[in-house]
Write a protein that holds these residues in place. Structure first.
Motif, PDB file in Angstrom:
ATOM      1  N   THR A  97      11.207  -8.395  -1.222  1.00 52.83           N
ATOM      2  CA  THR A  97      12.124  -9.481  -0.894  1.00 52.83           C
ATOM      3  C   THR A  97      12.842  -9.910  -2.167  1.00 52.83           C
ATOM      4  N   PHE A  98      14.144  -9.789  -2.168  1.00 51.80           N
ATOM      5  CA  PHE A  98      14.952 -10.111  -3.343  1.00 51.80           C
ATOM      6  C   PHE A  98      15.282 -11.596  -3.372  1.00 51.80           C
ATOM      7  N   GLU A  99      15.737 -12.060  -4.543  1.00 47.40           N
ATOM      8  CA  GLU A  99      16.036 -13.482  -4.728  1.00 47.40           C
ATOM      9  C   GLU A  99      17.047 -14.012  -3.721  1.00 47.40           C
ATOM     10  N   ASN A 100      17.977 -13.157  -3.273  1.00 47.01           N
ATOM     11  CA  ASN A 100      18.993 -13.602  -2.315  1.00 47.01           C
ATOM     12  C   ASN A 100      18.491 -13.570  -0.870  1.00 47.01           C
ATOM     13  N   GLY A 101      17.205 -13.220  -0.684  1.00 50.26           N
ATOM     14  CA  GLY A 101      16.616 -13.190   0.651  1.00 50.26           C
ATOM     15  C   GLY A 101      16.663 -11.839   1.323  1.00 50.26           C
ATOM     16  N   THR A 102      17.400 -10.886   0.753  1.00 52.55           N
ATOM     17  CA  THR A 102      17.460  -9.533   1.310  1.00 52.55           C
ATOM     18  C   THR A 102      16.089  -8.877   1.226  1.00 52.55           C
ATOM     19  N   LYS A 103      15.726  -8.179   2.299  1.00 50.32           N
ATOM     20  CA  LYS A 103      14.445  -7.477   2.328  1.00 50.32           C
ATOM     21  C   LYS A 103      14.694  -5.976   2.410  1.00 50.32           C
ATOM     22  N   LEU A 104      13.889  -5.238   1.662  1.00 55.24           N
ATOM     23  CA  LEU A 104      13.955  -3.777   1.671  1.00 55.24           C
ATOM     24  C   LEU A 104      12.577  -3.254   2.038  1.00 55.24           C
ATOM     25  N   ASP A 105      12.492  -2.565   3.182  1.00 55.35           N
ATOM     26  CA  ASP A 105      11.230  -1.976   3.627  1.00 55.35           C
ATOM     27  C   ASP A 105      11.185  -0.509   3.234  1.00 55.35           C
ATOM     28  N   THR A 106      10.063  -0.111   2.652  1.00 54.81           N
ATOM     29  CA  THR A 106       9.852   1.278   2.266  1.00 54.81           C
ATOM     30  C   THR A 106       8.595   1.789   2.947  1.00 54.81           C
ATOM     31  N   ASP A 107       8.757   2.760   3.844  1.00 53.78           N
ATOM     32  CA  ASP A 107       7.612   3.432   4.459  1.00 53.78           C
ATOM     33  C   ASP A 107       7.230   4.594   3.571  1.00 53.78           C
ATOM     34  N   LEU A 108       5.950   4.711   3.256  1.00 53.81           N
ATOM     35  CA  LEU A 108       5.535   5.729   2.303  1.00 53.81           C
ATOM     36  C   LEU A 108       4.072   6.090   2.460  1.00 53.81           C
ATOM     37  N   VAL A 109       3.726   7.178   1.789  1.00 55.17           N
ATOM     38  CA  VAL A 109       2.337   7.575   1.604  1.00 55.17           C
ATOM     39  C   VAL A 109       2.093   7.527   0.108  1.00 55.17           C
ATOM     40  N   ILE A 110       1.045   6.816  -0.295  1.00 53.51           N
ATOM     41  CA  ILE A 110       0.702   6.713  -1.712  1.00 53.51           C
ATOM     42  C   ILE A 110      -0.663   7.354  -1.912  1.00 53.51           C
ATOM     43  N   ILE A 111      -0.716   8.289  -2.853  1.00 55.59           N
ATOM     44  CA  ILE A 111      -1.984   8.953  -3.171  1.00 55.59           C
ATOM     45  C   ILE A 111      -2.423   8.502  -4.558  1.00 55.59           C
ATOM     46  N   TYR A 112      -3.599   7.919  -4.598  1.00 52.66           N
ATOM     47  CA  TYR A 112      -4.201   7.421  -5.830  1.00 52.66           C
ATOM     48  C   TYR A 112      -5.341   8.362  -6.223  1.00 52.66           C
ATOM     49  N   ARG A 113      -5.414   8.713  -7.500  1.00 47.50           N
ATOM     50  CA  ARG A 113      -6.522   9.526  -8.006  1.00 47.50           C
ATOM     51  C   ARG A 113      -7.140   8.796  -9.195  1.00 47.50           C
ATOM     52  N   ILE A 114      -8.468   8.678  -9.175  1.00 42.96           N
ATOM     53  CA  ILE A 114      -9.186   8.035 -10.268  1.00 42.96           C
ATOM     54  C   ILE A 114     -10.046   9.067 -10.993  1.00 42.96           C
ATOM     55  N   ASN A 115     -10.495   8.701 -12.181  1.00 40.82           N
ATOM     56  CA  ASN A 115     -11.419   9.562 -12.920  1.00 40.82           C
ATOM     57  C   ASN A 115     -12.839   9.022 -12.792  1.00 40.82           C
ATOM     58  N   GLU A 116     -13.756   9.640 -13.513  1.00 40.42           N
ATOM     59  CA  GLU A 116     -15.160   9.231 -13.431  1.00 40.42           C
ATOM     60  C   GLU A 116     -15.407   7.841 -14.016  1.00 40.42           C
ATOM     61  N   LYS A 117     -14.449   7.330 -14.787  1.00 40.67           N
ATOM     62  CA  LYS A 117     -14.555   5.973 -15.331  1.00 40.67           C
ATOM     63  C   LYS A 117     -13.900   4.951 -14.400  1.00 40.67           C
ATOM     64  N   HIS A 118     -13.486   5.409 -13.236  1.00 38.92           N
ATOM     65  CA  HIS A 118     -12.842   4.577 -12.207  1.00 38.92           C
ATOM     66  C   HIS A 118     -11.509   3.995 -12.665  1.00 38.92           C
ATOM     67  N   LYS A 119     -10.786   4.769 -13.467  1.00 38.23           N
ATOM     68  CA  LYS A 119      -9.438   4.400 -13.884  1.00 38.23           C
ATOM     69  C   LYS A 119      -8.454   5.314 -13.167  1.00 38.23           C
ATOM     70  N   LEU A 120      -7.305   4.771 -12.793  1.00 38.44           N
ATOM     71  CA  LEU A 120      -6.272   5.584 -12.159  1.00 38.44           C
ATOM     72  C   LEU A 120      -5.727   6.605 -13.160  1.00 38.44           C
ATOM     73  N   VAL A 121      -5.703   7.862 -12.728  1.00 46.30           N
ATOM     74  CA  VAL A 121      -5.085   8.913 -13.538  1.00 46.30           C
ATOM     75  C   VAL A 121      -3.784   9.382 -12.905  1.00 46.30           C
ATOM     76  N   LEU A 123      -0.861   8.174  -9.653  1.00 35.35           N
ATOM     77  CA  LEU A 123      -0.364   7.437  -8.498  1.00 35.35           C
ATOM     78  C   LEU A 123       0.904   8.167  -8.071  1.00 35.35           C
ATOM     79  N   ARG A 124       0.866   8.746  -6.860  1.00 28.13           N
ATOM     80  CA  ARG A 124       1.999   9.522  -6.355  1.00 28.13           C
ATOM     81  C   ARG A 124       2.457   8.904  -5.039  1.00 28.13           C
ATOM     82  N   ALA A 125       3.689   8.428  -5.021  1.00 28.72           N
ATOM     83  CA  ALA A 125       4.242   7.783  -3.833  1.00 28.72           C
ATOM     84  C   ALA A 125       5.296   8.691  -3.212  1.00 28.72           C
ATOM     85  N   PHE A 126       5.094   9.018  -1.950  1.00 30.97           N
ATOM     86  CA  PHE A 126       5.993   9.901  -1.211  1.00 30.97           C
ATOM     87  C   PHE A 126       6.886   9.068  -0.306  1.00 30.97           C
TER      88      PHE A 126
END
Length: 136
Positions: A97-121, A123-126
């Motif tokens: 939602t932008f300051e002027n009230g305009t809304k932009l909807d984004t449909d997507l698939v987001i793939i998150y991968r973490i390492n053994e320390k539980h940190k994100l290595v 983030l891929r958004a399709f």
């Protein structure tokens, strides 16, 4: 009950990433990432990533926040979530939602991968940048 007791770790980190983005909490969001992580959002070439090679490393990820996420007023609706091992794929809609009230909807698939320390290595958004912004 804490999230870590009920959710697989990759899914927990994915949800924490969305929460920090919604709250505008740059510090919490950046803390989720490994120093050598990469963000591809969207995957491939776009005005947000003209080379299509992603935003790699903490400095580039911080710049991504400052230029893309931070200025937004985001709301995440995760419709489906599929955690598997060190990864989680979320099917979602992000509304900005932008300051002027305009809304932009984004449909997507987001793939998150973490390492053994539980940190994100990774983030891929399709999603398709041109299709998303052409309707507005």
């Amino acid at each position: 009950m804490e999230m870590s007791n009920i959710l697989p770790k990759a899914q927990e980190i994915a949800f924490l990433s969305a929460k920090a983005a919604e709250e505008g909490n740059k510090e919490n969001w950046l803390a989720l990432f490994d120093d050598n992580a990469i963000i591809e959002d969207p995957v491939g070439e776009s005005p947000l990533d003209p080379t299509g090679k992603g935003h790699k490393g903490k400095k580039a990820i911080e710049n991504f926040w400052d230029n893309i996420i931070g200025p937004g007023n985001l709301n995440f609706v995760v419709r489906e979530s599929y955690p598997c091992g060190f990864e989680c794929a979320n099917v979602a809609t992000i509304t900005n939602t932008f300051e002027n009230g305009t809304k932009l909807d984004t449909d997507l698939v987001i793939i998150y991968r973490i390492n053994e320390k539980h940190k994100l290595v990774s983030l891929r958004a399709f999603w398709n940048y041109e299709e998303t912004v052409s309707d507005k």
